[in-house]
Design an enzyme around this catalytic site. Structure first.
Site, PDB file in Angstrom:
ATOM      1  NE  ARG A 151      -3.767   0.218   2.386  1.00 10.21           N
ATOM      2  CZ  ARG A 151      -4.511   0.595   3.424  1.00 10.21           C
ATOM      3  NH1 ARG A 151      -4.504  -0.114   4.550  1.00 10.21           N
ATOM      4  NH2 ARG A 151      -5.254   1.681   3.341  1.00 10.21           N
ATOM      5  CB  CYS A 181      -2.375   3.512   9.808  1.00  6.46           C
ATOM      6  SG  CYS A 181      -3.775   4.103  10.802  1.00  6.46           S
TER       7      CYS A 181
END
Length: 279
Positions: A177, A236
């Protein structure tokens, strides 16, 4: 007090300890009813530990609830400023447990710990789980409401920190990611330019427990170098698993880093610079 507690610690089952079971996602209450620690209060990430965003571009997918709403929830759970709280979830603290720990610390609550290894640690230890729907008694007095949450960084601070030599932004999402190879939750793949990647799962051993404090300290110091802890910002996807790393840092004695609550879910929706390693 260590921010982590082991299932073998008698304080976990002290009648005065308030135990909170945090579940995330669909079917959370059903999973709680299928088995939880005795007298554990059921909490949800989406309803108890986050507000419902009107637009994730401003606050991310899991913005913090208003402080008065959070302290109202604590009152409903029977919590006072003197309560000893033990928190766990069914994802080794990565999907709500550490987030609640961080929120409590951010409003000044001192006696709060996270069960190392979460629900799995309890079942591995042979603890008999309960299937009742435990309902706590509300506290006699409202939990005091502070002015706000301490230890946060906003989107502008993050952008400046990522470009600074004496500050560090840590992205705890999985490497694919971060690199922009995949993005299962948000609209655009990639990362904040200048942010470093340190996947939160590296905090744990093969049993889903945190590494020893000295090993955690070595890993974090390798990432932040000589940067002062108060100049470290952790994020995050939506401000949840970042708390897992903030908990690990606290276990390692690094107690001043801040949380970027909006995280990638906010940054990626604001037409800001995005970095990838896709050629």
């Amino acid at each position: 007090m260590s921010p982590l507690i082991e299932i073998t610690d008698p304080k976990v089952f002290d009648p005065e300890t308030i135990i909170i079971d945090v579940r995330a996602g669909a079917g959370g209450h059903e999973r709680y009813l299928a088995g939880h620690l005795p007298n554990a209060i059921f909490a949800t990430l989406d309803d108890d530990l986050a507000a419902h965003p009107e637009d994730p571009a401003f606050g991310g997918r899991h913005p913090l609830p208003a402080v008065k709403d959070f302290t109202g929830t604590l009152t409903k759970w029977g919590i006072t400023p003197d309560s000893h709280i033990v928190i766990y979830d069914d994802k080794a603290a990565a999907m709500g447990g550490a987030r609640l720990w961080w929120m409590l610390k951010a409003i000044g609550h001192k006696n709060v710990q996270v069960l190392n290894g979460g629900l799995k640690a309890a079942t591995d230890a042979g603890i008999v789980l309960s299937t009742d729907d435990y309902q706590p008694k509300a506290a006699a007095a409202p939990y005091p409401t502070p002015a706000g949450y301490n230890g946060t960084a906003d989107i502008d601070e993050v952008g400046e920190a990522a470009k600074s030599d004496d500050k560090v932004v840590i992205d705890v999402r999985e490497n694919a990611r971060y690199l922009g190879l995949t993005e299962p939750l948000d609209l655009i793949a990639g990362h904040i330019p200048g942010a470093e990647n340190l996947f939160y799962a590296k905090n744990m051993d093969e049993n889903g427990k945190y590494l020893a404090p000295e090993k955690l300290a070595e890993m974090y110091r390798s990432a932040i170098g000589n940067v002062k802890p108060e100049n470290v910002i952790v994020h995050c996807g939506s401000g949840v698993t970042a708390c897992h790393t903030l908990l690990g840092m606290a276990s390692a004695g690094i107690t001043e880093p801040r949380l970027y609550v909006g995280s990638w879910s906010e940054w990626s929706r604001r037409d800001l610079p995005i970095a990838t390693d896709i050629v």
